[in-house]
Scaffold this active site. Structure first.
Site, short mmCIF file in Angstrom:
data_model
loop_
_atom_site.label_atom_id
_atom_site.label_comp_id
_atom_site.label_asym_id
_atom_site.label_seq_id
_atom_site.Cartn_x
_atom_site.Cartn_y
_atom_site.Cartn_z
N TYR A 97 -1.93 -1.39 10.43
CA TYR A 97 -1.98 -1.55 8.98
C TYR A 97 -0.73 -0.95 8.33
O TYR A 97 -0.08 -1.58 7.50
CB TYR A 97 -3.23 -0.89 8.43
CG TYR A 97 -3.35 -0.94 6.92
CD1 TYR A 97 -3.77 -2.09 6.28
CD2 TYR A 97 -3.03 0.18 6.14
CE1 TYR A 97 -3.88 -2.15 4.90
CE2 TYR A 97 -3.13 0.13 4.76
CZ TYR A 97 -3.56 -1.03 4.14
OH TYR A 97 -3.65 -1.08 2.77
N SER A 120 0.86 -1.19 0.00
CA SER A 120 0.00 0.00 0.00
C SER A 120 0.89 1.23 0.00
O SER A 120 2.03 1.19 0.49
CB SER A 120 -0.90 0.01 1.24
OG SER A 120 -1.54 1.27 1.41
#
Length: 260
Positions: A162, A148
């Site tokens: 995350y 990401s």
């Protein structure tokens, strides 16, 4: 990229979203796919795809999946590994409540922290560790890990588990590239930005202004699709990227250029 026909791939996170889209794309290109997810097999799973249901963080799962892939490979190899399994747990009125809520380290539930890292990072490591002996035996193989832009730059809001997991996945990929490149094995990440997946599609359907606002922050003035991610993954898996390893392919419409 027709040279992918007949090759064998393992794809995690294949029960929906990006993972399933990648499975569908590879199967359409003639790849023999072993799909993995903790969910039940999706109804639209392409014909011929072998599906394994299990927890990606279970150390016993990866060796069984790799063994399964070898049985359907023409040469007993695992040509490709796509680590697409991942979770981002945040509370939002447009989504079902998550099992845990990620956030700042001063607020995050320790169990949420553990599970996010287990799924997003440890699961990828276990799959890579299981596939590596086979790839090294054949002196070929390619891995693509779905990271990401949050792993490259500070994300909006606090999703510390995350963000750390994705930064770790990027580091893991670079380490694999450096260590096993001399044996013909490549490893790269794809780093998506704002992508519409089934998980968050309901948010934009309920609040179209929210999607327009997000698109307004992206230089290309749209949010991404799973097809955008699939195209990047397919390129990195293909021979067209035979001299590409240890890199991070950002698929975000330019959003990263506007982030601090």
């Amino acid at each position: 990229m027709g040279e992918l026909t007949g090759r064998t791939a393992v794809v995690t996170g294949a029960g929906g979203g990006m993972g399933l889209a990648i499975v569908e794309d590879l199967a359409a290109r003639g790849v023999r796919v072993v799909a993995v997810d903790v969910k039940e097999a999706p109804a639209r799973l392409p014909e011929g795809v072998r599906y394994h249901r299990g927890d990606i963080a279970d150390p016993m799962l990866a060796p069984a999946v790799v063994a399964s892939a070898r049985t359907i490979s023409r040469e007993g190899n695992v040509d490709m590994l796509v680590n697409a399994a991942g979770v981002a747990w945040f509370a939002d009125p447009g989504l079902p409540p998550p099992p845990y809520v990620d956030g700042s380290i001063v607020d995050v539930d320790p169990e949420a922290w553990r599970r996010v890292l287990d799924i997003n990072l440890t699961g990828a490591m276990l799959m890579a560790r299981a596939a590596l002996p086979v790839m090294r035996e054949h002196r070929s193989g390619v891995m693509v890990h779905i990271a990401s832009i949050a792993g490259l730059r500070l994300a909006d809001g606090a999703l510390d588990a995350y963000q750390v997991s994705k930064a770790g996945l990027i580091s893991l990929s670079r380490g694999l590239a450096a260590q096993y490149g001399p044996e013909g094995i490549r490893s790269n990440t794809v780093c998506p930005g704002a992508i519409v997946t089934p998980m968050i599609a309901g948010i934009y359907e309920n609040d179209p202004e929210r999607e327009r606002s997000m698109a307004g922050r992206v230089p290309l003035r749209r949010v991404g699709t799973t097809s955008d991610v699939c195209s990047a993954v397919t390129y990195l898996l293909s021979d067209e990227a035979s001299f590409v390893t240890g890199t991070d392919l950002v698929v975000d419409g330019g959003w990263l250029t506007n982030m601090g």
